[in-house]
Design a protein around this motif. Structure first.
Motif, PDB file in Angstrom:
ATOM      1  N   PRO A 185      -3.755  -0.640  -8.133  1.00 59.42           N
ATOM      2  CA  PRO A 185      -2.440  -0.829  -7.511  1.00 59.42           C
ATOM      3  C   PRO A 185      -1.858   0.443  -6.897  1.00 59.42           C
ATOM      4  O   PRO A 185      -1.155   0.370  -5.880  1.00 59.42           O
ATOM      5  CB  PRO A 185      -1.578  -1.337  -8.674  1.00 59.42           C
ATOM      6  N   TRP A 186      -2.133   1.613  -7.492  1.00 59.27           N
ATOM      7  CA  TRP A 186      -1.534   2.837  -6.977  1.00 59.27           C
ATOM      8  C   TRP A 186      -2.039   3.189  -5.579  1.00 59.27           C
ATOM      9  O   TRP A 186      -1.394   3.968  -4.844  1.00 59.27           O
ATOM     10  CB  TRP A 186      -1.804   4.010  -7.915  1.00 59.27           C
ATOM     11  N   THR A 187      -3.185   2.619  -5.194  1.00 56.87           N
ATOM     12  CA  THR A 187      -3.697   2.910  -3.850  1.00 56.87           C
ATOM     13  C   THR A 187      -2.886   2.221  -2.764  1.00 56.87           C
ATOM     14  O   THR A 187      -2.985   2.606  -1.589  1.00 56.87           O
ATOM     15  CB  THR A 187      -5.170   2.483  -3.731  1.00 56.87           C
ATOM     16  N   GLY A 188      -2.092   1.211  -3.116  1.00 59.48           N
ATOM     17  CA  GLY A 188      -1.274   0.534  -2.108  1.00 59.48           C
ATOM     18  C   GLY A 188      -0.318   1.475  -1.393  1.00 59.48           C
ATOM     19  O   GLY A 188      -0.399   1.621  -0.160  1.00 59.48           O
ATOM     20  N   PRO A 189       0.593   2.141  -2.110  1.00 63.15           N
ATOM     21  CA  PRO A 189       1.483   3.082  -1.429  1.00 63.15           C
ATOM     22  C   PRO A 189       0.742   4.231  -0.756  1.00 63.15           C
ATOM     23  O   PRO A 189       1.105   4.639   0.354  1.00 63.15           O
ATOM     24  CB  PRO A 189       2.383   3.590  -2.566  1.00 63.15           C
ATOM     25  N   VAL A 190      -0.284   4.748  -1.421  1.00 53.98           N
ATOM     26  CA  VAL A 190      -1.014   5.885  -0.850  1.00 53.98           C
ATOM     27  C   VAL A 190      -1.683   5.501   0.463  1.00 53.98           C
ATOM     28  O   VAL A 190      -1.545   6.187   1.487  1.00 53.98           O
ATOM     29  CB  VAL A 190      -2.051   6.412  -1.865  1.00 53.98           C
ATOM     30  N   MET A 191      -2.419   4.389   0.462  1.00 54.60           N
ATOM     31  CA  MET A 191      -3.132   3.977   1.663  1.00 54.60           C
ATOM     32  C   MET A 191      -2.169   3.523   2.762  1.00 54.60           C
ATOM     33  O   MET A 191      -2.409   3.779   3.952  1.00 54.60           O
ATOM     34  CB  MET A 191      -4.110   2.861   1.334  1.00 54.60           C
ATOM     35  N   THR A 192      -1.085   2.871   2.382  1.00 55.00           N
ATOM     36  CA  THR A 192      -0.122   2.427   3.393  1.00 55.00           C
ATOM     37  C   THR A 192       0.460   3.610   4.150  1.00 55.00           C
ATOM     38  O   THR A 192       0.497   3.625   5.391  1.00 55.00           O
ATOM     39  CB  THR A 192       1.012   1.617   2.738  1.00 55.00           C
ATOM     40  N   LEU A 193       0.900   4.629   3.411  1.00 55.92           N
ATOM     41  CA  LEU A 193       1.498   5.797   4.060  1.00 55.92           C
ATOM     42  C   LEU A 193       0.452   6.636   4.784  1.00 55.92           C
ATOM     43  O   LEU A 193       0.710   7.145   5.891  1.00 55.92           O
ATOM     44  CB  LEU A 193       2.232   6.644   3.015  1.00 55.92           C
ATOM     45  N   ALA A 194      -0.739   6.792   4.181  1.00 57.13           N
ATOM     46  CA  ALA A 194      -1.779   7.592   4.816  1.00 57.13           C
ATOM     47  C   ALA A 194      -2.244   6.940   6.120  1.00 57.13           C
ATOM     48  O   ALA A 194      -2.386   7.621   7.152  1.00 57.13           O
ATOM     49  CB  ALA A 194      -2.954   7.773   3.861  1.00 57.13           C
ATOM     50  N   MET A 195      -2.478   5.641   6.085  1.00 56.75           N
ATOM     51  CA  MET A 195      -2.926   4.965   7.291  1.00 56.75           C
ATOM     52  C   MET A 195      -1.829   4.889   8.342  1.00 56.75           C
ATOM     53  O   MET A 195      -2.111   4.960   9.545  1.00 56.75           O
ATOM     54  CB  MET A 195      -3.425   3.560   6.944  1.00 56.75           C
ATOM     55  N   PHE A 196      -0.579   4.775   7.897  1.00 55.86           N
ATOM     56  CA  PHE A 196       0.526   4.806   8.853  1.00 55.86           C
ATOM     57  C   PHE A 196       0.565   6.147   9.574  1.00 55.86           C
ATOM     58  O   PHE A 196       0.708   6.205  10.809  1.00 55.86           O
ATOM     59  CB  PHE A 196       1.850   4.563   8.131  1.00 55.86           C
ATOM     60  N   GLY A 197       0.429   7.241   8.822  1.00 57.39           N
ATOM     61  CA  GLY A 197       0.439   8.561   9.447  1.00 57.39           C
ATOM     62  C   GLY A 197      -0.722   8.758  10.407  1.00 57.39           C
ATOM     63  O   GLY A 197      -0.536   9.253  11.529  1.00 57.39           O
ATOM     64  N   CYS A 198      -1.927   8.355   9.993  1.00 54.15           N
ATOM     65  CA  CYS A 198      -3.102   8.479  10.866  1.00 54.15           C
ATOM     66  C   CYS A 198      -2.940   7.633  12.130  1.00 54.15           C
ATOM     67  O   CYS A 198      -3.262   8.079  13.236  1.00 54.15           O
ATOM     68  CB  CYS A 198      -4.362   8.065  10.119  1.00 54.15           C
ATOM     69  N   SER A 199      -2.430   6.423  11.951  1.00 55.02           N
ATOM     70  CA  SER A 199      -2.251   5.536  13.102  1.00 55.02           C
ATOM     71  C   SER A 199      -1.258   6.126  14.097  1.00 55.02           C
ATOM     72  O   SER A 199      -1.498   6.105  15.316  1.00 55.02           O
ATOM     73  CB  SER A 199      -1.773   4.159  12.639  1.00 55.02           C
ATOM     74  N   MET A 200      -0.144   6.671  13.619  1.00 55.16           N
ATOM     75  CA  MET A 200       0.856   7.216  14.516  1.00 55.16           C
ATOM     76  C   MET A 200       0.325   8.434  15.272  1.00 55.16           C
ATOM     77  O   MET A 200       0.611   8.614  16.464  1.00 55.16           O
ATOM     78  CB  MET A 200       2.122   7.587  13.737  1.00 55.16           C
TER      79      MET A 200
END
Length: 392
Positions: free
Chosen positions: A271-286
Motif C-alpha cells: 500500500p505504501w507504494t501508492g502515494p510514492v508512485m503517484t507522486l513520482a510518476m506525476f513528477g516524471c510525467s510533468m
C-alpha cells in the motif's frame, strides 16, 4: 468589507447598464484633396479568430504517439528497446493530451449551449463507439457472448467518459483554493482504493485528474515560458535519460503503472507504494510533458490542420489496433519483431492515424463524432431573444 460594517439602510448604488459599443461610421471615399468621391463604405467585419497552430501541432503529435504506443505494445515482450520506448511514451503522451483538454475546458460552465456541446461532442460519441466496439469485438475476436456495458468503457472510450466527468467538475476546480494539491490527493487516495471498481473507469478518471486540473489553470504565457531555446536544449538529454532509465527499468517494473487503471492492491504492490508512485510518476510525467511542449513547433506545419481531427484518429485507429491482435498479425509475421519490422510497424501506425485525422475522414464520420443533433434540444429562450434583438 461586508454590509454589516456600513450604516443601517446603506445600499450600494447600482452600476449603470453597460452600453454596447456603437459601430464606427461608414468611411467615405475621398481623393487626395479630401473631396468625397463616392458613397461611404461600411467598415469591414472583424476576421474570425485563428486557431493556435501550437496546440493543433501538439494534439497531432500526441495522437501519433498514442498510435505508436499501441503498435509497440505487442513488441515489448521480445524487444527491450521497444519496451523502453513504450514506457517513455506512456509516461507523458496521455498526460499531455489531458492537459491540453483541460486548457481548452477553461471556459466551460453550465450554460445550455456548452452542455449541448458536452452531450453531442462527448456523451453521444461515447455511446456510439461503445456500441461499435462491442460489435467489433464480437466479430473480430469471435466472441459472440461479449456484452455491451454502458458503465464499463472498452479500450479507448475511457477517455471520453473521463473527459465528460472532468468537464462536469470544472466549476468546482475554479472556486476551491488549492485545486492542484486537492486533485493530487484524490489521485493518491484512488491509487490505494481497490473498491472503486471498473464502473466508468473511475480509477483512470481520478488518477489522471491532476493533469486536467493543471490544464484548467494554465495560461498562454505558461506555454510561452516552456517554448524557449534553453528548454529545447535541456529537453534532449532529459528524453535521452528517460529512455535509458526505461531501458533499465523495463524488466524490473510493471508497465501497468502507466495505465493508471488499477490500485496498488490490484498490482500486487504494498500500500505504501501508492502515494510514492503517484507522486513520482506525476513528477516524471510533468517534466516529460514540458519537454514535449518545448519541441512542438509554434508555426503552421503541413500537419497543423490535422490537429482539429485528433479525436477521429484516436477513436477510429482503435479498430485497427485491436484487430491486429484479434487477427494474430504479430504472431503470424515473425519479421515484425525484428528491428526493421519494428520500424515498419511504427511508420504504419503514424501513417494510419494521420490519414484518420484528414478532412475526408472527418466528413465521413462527423455524424458519429461531432453530431449536430439540434432536433434533440429545446430552444433556449435567451438565445432566441438575443437573436430577435440583433435582427431588429
Amino acid at each position: 468589507m461586508t454590509n454589516s460594517l456600513r450604516p443601517h439602510g446603506y445600499q450600494r448604488a447600482p452600476l449603470p447598464p453597460a452600453r454596447e459599443a456603437e459601430p464606427p461610421p461608414p468611411t467615405p471615399h475621398r481623393d487626395r484633396a479630401g473631396h468625397q468621391t463616392g458613397p461611404p463604405t461600411a467598415p469591414a467585419k472583424p476576421e474570425p479568430k485563428q486557431r493556435d497552430a501550437f496546440f493543433d501541432n501538439a494534439k497531432y503529435l500526441a495522437i501519433v504517439l498514442v498510435a505508436m504506443g499501441h503498435a509497440w505494445e505487442p513488441l515489448t515482450d521480445g524487444s527491450r528497446t521497444a519496451e523502453a520506448l513504450y514506457m517513455t511514451v506512456y509516461a507523458f503522451h496521455m498526460p499531455a493530451f489531458i492537459l491540453i483538454s483541460g486548457y481548452f475546458s477553461r471556459s466551460f460552465d453550465m450554460r445550455p449551449h456548452r452542455l449541448r456541446r458536452l452531450i453531442t461532442g462527448i456523451a453521444v460519441p461515447y455511446l456510439i463507439f461503445e456500441i461499435a466496439y462491442t460489435f467489433f469485438k464480437r466479430w473480430a475476436d469471435d466472441d459472440p457472448t461479449y456484452d455491451f456495458s454502458l458503465l464499463d468503457p472498452w479500450y479507448l472510450t475511457w477517455f471520453l467518459i473521463a473527459l465528460f466527468v472532468w468537464r462536469m467538475t470544472t466549476p468546482i476546480w475554479k472556486i476551491i483554493r488549492w485545486p492542484i494539491p486537492v486533485s493530487l490527493a484524490i489521485a493518491t487516495l484512488a491509487s490505494v482504493s481497490p473498491d472503486i471498481g471498473d464502473d466508468l473507469d473511475l480509477q483512470r478518471v481520478l488518477q489522471f485528474l491532476p493533469f486536467f486540473v493543471i490544464g484548467l489553470h494554465m495560461k498562454a504565457e505558461h506555454f510561452q515560458r516552456i517554448r524557449t531555446p534553453r528548454t529545447r536544449l535541456v529537453a534532449l538529454p532529459v528524453f535521452a535519460g528517460a529512455v535509458a532509465f526505461a531501458y533499465w527499468a523495463g524488466p524490473r517494473m510493471n508497465s501497468a503503472w502507466f495505465y493508471r487503471r488499477d490500485s496498488v492492491q490490484e498490482l500486487a504492490a504494498p500500500p505504501w507504494t501508492g502515494p510514492v508512485m503517484t507522486l513520482a510518476m506525476f513528477g516524471c510525467s510533468m517534466v516529460l510533458v514540458a519537454c514535449f511542449f518545448a519541441w512542438v513547433p509554434r508555426r503552421r506545419m503541413w500537419f497543423t490542420a490535422l490537429g482539429a481531427g485528433t479525436l477521429y484518429g484516436y477513436l477510429l485507429h482503435g479498430f485497427l489496433a485491436k484487430g491486429s491482435r484479434f487477427w494474430g498479425w504479430y504472431d503470424d509475421y515473425a519479421w515484425l519483431h525484428k528491428p526493421l519490422g519494428e520500424i515498419a510497424v511504427t511508420l504504419v501506425a503514424a501513417t494510419v492515424v494521420t490519414l484518420l485525422c484528414t478532412p475526408p475522414v472527418q466528413r465521413l464520420f462527423r455524424f458519429a463524432i461531432e453530431p449536430k443533433m439540434e432536433w434533440a434540444f429545446r430552444k433556449d429562450p435567451g438565445e432566441q431573444a438575443r437573436g430577435r434583438s440583433s435582427a431588429a
